[in-house]
Write a protein that holds these residues in place. Structure first.
Motif, PDB file in Angstrom:
ATOM      1  N   LEU A 128       0.821  -1.208   0.000  1.00  0.00           N
ATOM      2  CA  LEU A 128       0.000   0.000   0.000  1.00  0.00           C
ATOM      3  C   LEU A 128       0.857   1.261   0.000  1.00  0.00           C
ATOM      4  O   LEU A 128       0.551   2.245  -0.684  1.00  0.00           O
ATOM      5  CB  LEU A 128      -0.940  -0.001   1.209  1.00  0.00           C
ATOM      6  CG  LEU A 128      -2.063  -1.046   1.171  1.00  0.00           C
ATOM      7  CD1 LEU A 128      -2.720  -1.184   2.533  1.00  0.00           C
ATOM      8  CD2 LEU A 128      -3.107  -0.670   0.110  1.00  0.00           C
ATOM      9  N   ALA A 177     -10.954   1.430  -3.140  1.00  0.00           N
ATOM     10  CA  ALA A 177     -10.538   0.087  -2.708  1.00  0.00           C
ATOM     11  C   ALA A 177     -11.718  -0.874  -2.658  1.00  0.00           C
ATOM     12  O   ALA A 177     -12.813  -0.513  -2.232  1.00  0.00           O
ATOM     13  CB  ALA A 177      -9.873   0.162  -1.342  1.00  0.00           C
ATOM     14  N   VAL A 237      -6.878  -1.456  -5.795  1.00  0.00           N
ATOM     15  CA  VAL A 237      -6.467  -2.098  -4.543  1.00  0.00           C
ATOM     16  C   VAL A 237      -7.556  -3.050  -4.068  1.00  0.00           C
ATOM     17  O   VAL A 237      -8.738  -2.692  -4.035  1.00  0.00           O
ATOM     18  CB  VAL A 237      -6.192  -1.053  -3.437  1.00  0.00           C
ATOM     19  CG1 VAL A 237      -5.958  -1.741  -2.092  1.00  0.00           C
ATOM     20  CG2 VAL A 237      -4.991  -0.182  -3.797  1.00  0.00           C
ATOM     21  N   ARG A 284      -1.053  -2.868  -9.482  1.00  0.00           N
ATOM     22  CA  ARG A 284      -2.171  -3.307  -8.642  1.00  0.00           C
ATOM     23  C   ARG A 284      -1.636  -3.737  -7.289  1.00  0.00           C
ATOM     24  O   ARG A 284      -0.469  -4.115  -7.164  1.00  0.00           O
ATOM     25  CB  ARG A 284      -2.940  -4.475  -9.270  1.00  0.00           C
ATOM     26  CG  ARG A 284      -3.664  -4.084 -10.530  1.00  0.00           C
ATOM     27  CD  ARG A 284      -4.662  -5.149 -10.954  1.00  0.00           C
ATOM     28  NE  ARG A 284      -5.625  -4.522 -11.839  1.00  0.00           N
ATOM     29  CZ  ARG A 284      -6.897  -4.876 -11.943  1.00  0.00           C
ATOM     30  NH1 ARG A 284      -7.358  -5.876 -11.231  1.00  0.00           N
ATOM     31  NH2 ARG A 284      -7.704  -4.247 -12.754  1.00  0.00           N
ATOM     32  N   VAL A 285      -2.531  -3.724  -6.300  1.00  0.00           N
ATOM     33  CA  VAL A 285      -2.138  -4.116  -4.943  1.00  0.00           C
ATOM     34  C   VAL A 285      -3.188  -5.047  -4.358  1.00  0.00           C
ATOM     35  O   VAL A 285      -4.394  -4.775  -4.428  1.00  0.00           O
ATOM     36  CB  VAL A 285      -1.987  -2.881  -4.021  1.00  0.00           C
ATOM     37  CG1 VAL A 285      -1.915  -3.300  -2.562  1.00  0.00           C
ATOM     38  CG2 VAL A 285      -0.757  -2.077  -4.414  1.00  0.00           C
ATOM     39  N   TYR A 315      -2.098   6.924   2.281  1.00  0.00           N
ATOM     40  CA  TYR A 315      -2.937   6.036   1.473  1.00  0.00           C
ATOM     41  C   TYR A 315      -3.861   6.784   0.521  1.00  0.00           C
ATOM     42  O   TYR A 315      -4.244   6.253  -0.525  1.00  0.00           O
ATOM     43  CB  TYR A 315      -3.788   5.144   2.374  1.00  0.00           C
ATOM     44  CG  TYR A 315      -3.057   4.008   3.061  1.00  0.00           C
ATOM     45  CD1 TYR A 315      -1.672   3.862   2.973  1.00  0.00           C
ATOM     46  CD2 TYR A 315      -3.766   3.069   3.815  1.00  0.00           C
ATOM     47  CE1 TYR A 315      -1.010   2.832   3.616  1.00  0.00           C
ATOM     48  CE2 TYR A 315      -3.105   2.016   4.458  1.00  0.00           C
ATOM     49  CZ  TYR A 315      -1.738   1.914   4.365  1.00  0.00           C
ATOM     50  OH  TYR A 315      -1.099   0.890   5.011  1.00  0.00           O
TER      51      TYR A 315
END
Length: 239
Positions: free
Chosen positions: A59, A202, A177, A71-72, A170
């Motif tokens: 992140l 997210a 995410v 991407r996470v 963030y």
């Protein structure tokens, strides 16, 4: 995972069999280490998937707008309770976290590492202790007894608040995410919702029967959600 992705698995400094440098083991240090890893291998369009501090590292990398990260997948990010979430694992974990801040006593306790203490902490990190292979427990114990390892772990605990502090960035995340939580994770529902609110766009999913070390409890679910999350990117690439 390797059936669907090119996988790079990294042991951080002071972890596994990596070197144990005399550094300040805070969030910034680990993030810079992973950035250097991505640069050294010249990786692009990377999906960063991490567990615990690994999720937080992913992140933070995205918040820094690292151009290599596309991407996470953040699995049980460790960014709450001023970095003292591990204390929720068990009584012994609470004791270790409390003693870590004491200059002499903390060092002594960490140096006298015992298998049953390590097992107690790890057992509290899964929904079902049977999901931790005995071979893994033995190897983690051996790794933890490497020269200097206890100092690294103590250093990590003493800088644990840096993980929560890093959440201030963030809001700068621009890549997709997925926040993936185990329903038995150490975090509380409000802490999970806080991450969802501060990470723009997210997606958040909770996996039943999963603890903090979710890939040990529910590897099937982790792989399923990773594949599903990656699917739109694969369709885009093929069109």
């Amino acid at each position: 995972m390797a059936k669907s992705f090119t996988v790079y698995a990294v042991d951080y400094p002071g972890h596994g069999y990596s070197d144990i440098p005399p550094a300040k083991y805070n969030a910034g240090y680990f993030v810079e280490t992973v950035e250097s890893f991505l640069d050294a291998l010249d990786l692009h369009d990377v999906t960063i998937a991490g567990v615990s501090i690994g999720a937080s590292i992913a992140l933070i990398l995205a918040a820094r707008n690292d151009p290599r990260v596309s991407r996470v997948v953040a699995i049980n990010p460790y960014d709450y309770a001023k970095g003292r979430g591990m204390a929720r694992s068990s009584f012994l974990a609470r004791l270790i976290v409390a003693l870590a801040d004491l200059p002499i006593l903390g060092d002594t306790v960490m140096r006298l590492r015992q298998f049953f203490i390590m097992k107690s902490v790890l057992d509290g990190g899964v929904a079902d202790p049977r999901h931790i292979p005995s071979e893994l427990l033995k190897e983690m114990y051996l790794v933890g007894n490497r020269k200097g390892h206890y100092r690294a772990f103590l250093n990590l605990l003493r800088n644990a608040e840096s993980w929560e502090t890093a959440t201030n960035g963030y809001a700068k995340i621009e890549v997709p995410v997925l926040l993936l939580w185990g329903d038995c994770d150490w975090s509380w529902p409000g802490e999970r919702e806080h991450d969802r609110q501060i990470v723009p766009g997210a997606k958040m999913t909770t996996v039943e029967g999963g603890g903090h070390f979710l890939p040990l409890d529910r590897p099937d679910a982790v792989i399923q959600h990773l594949l599903h999350f990656q699917a739109p990117l694969a369709r885009k690439a093929s069109s």
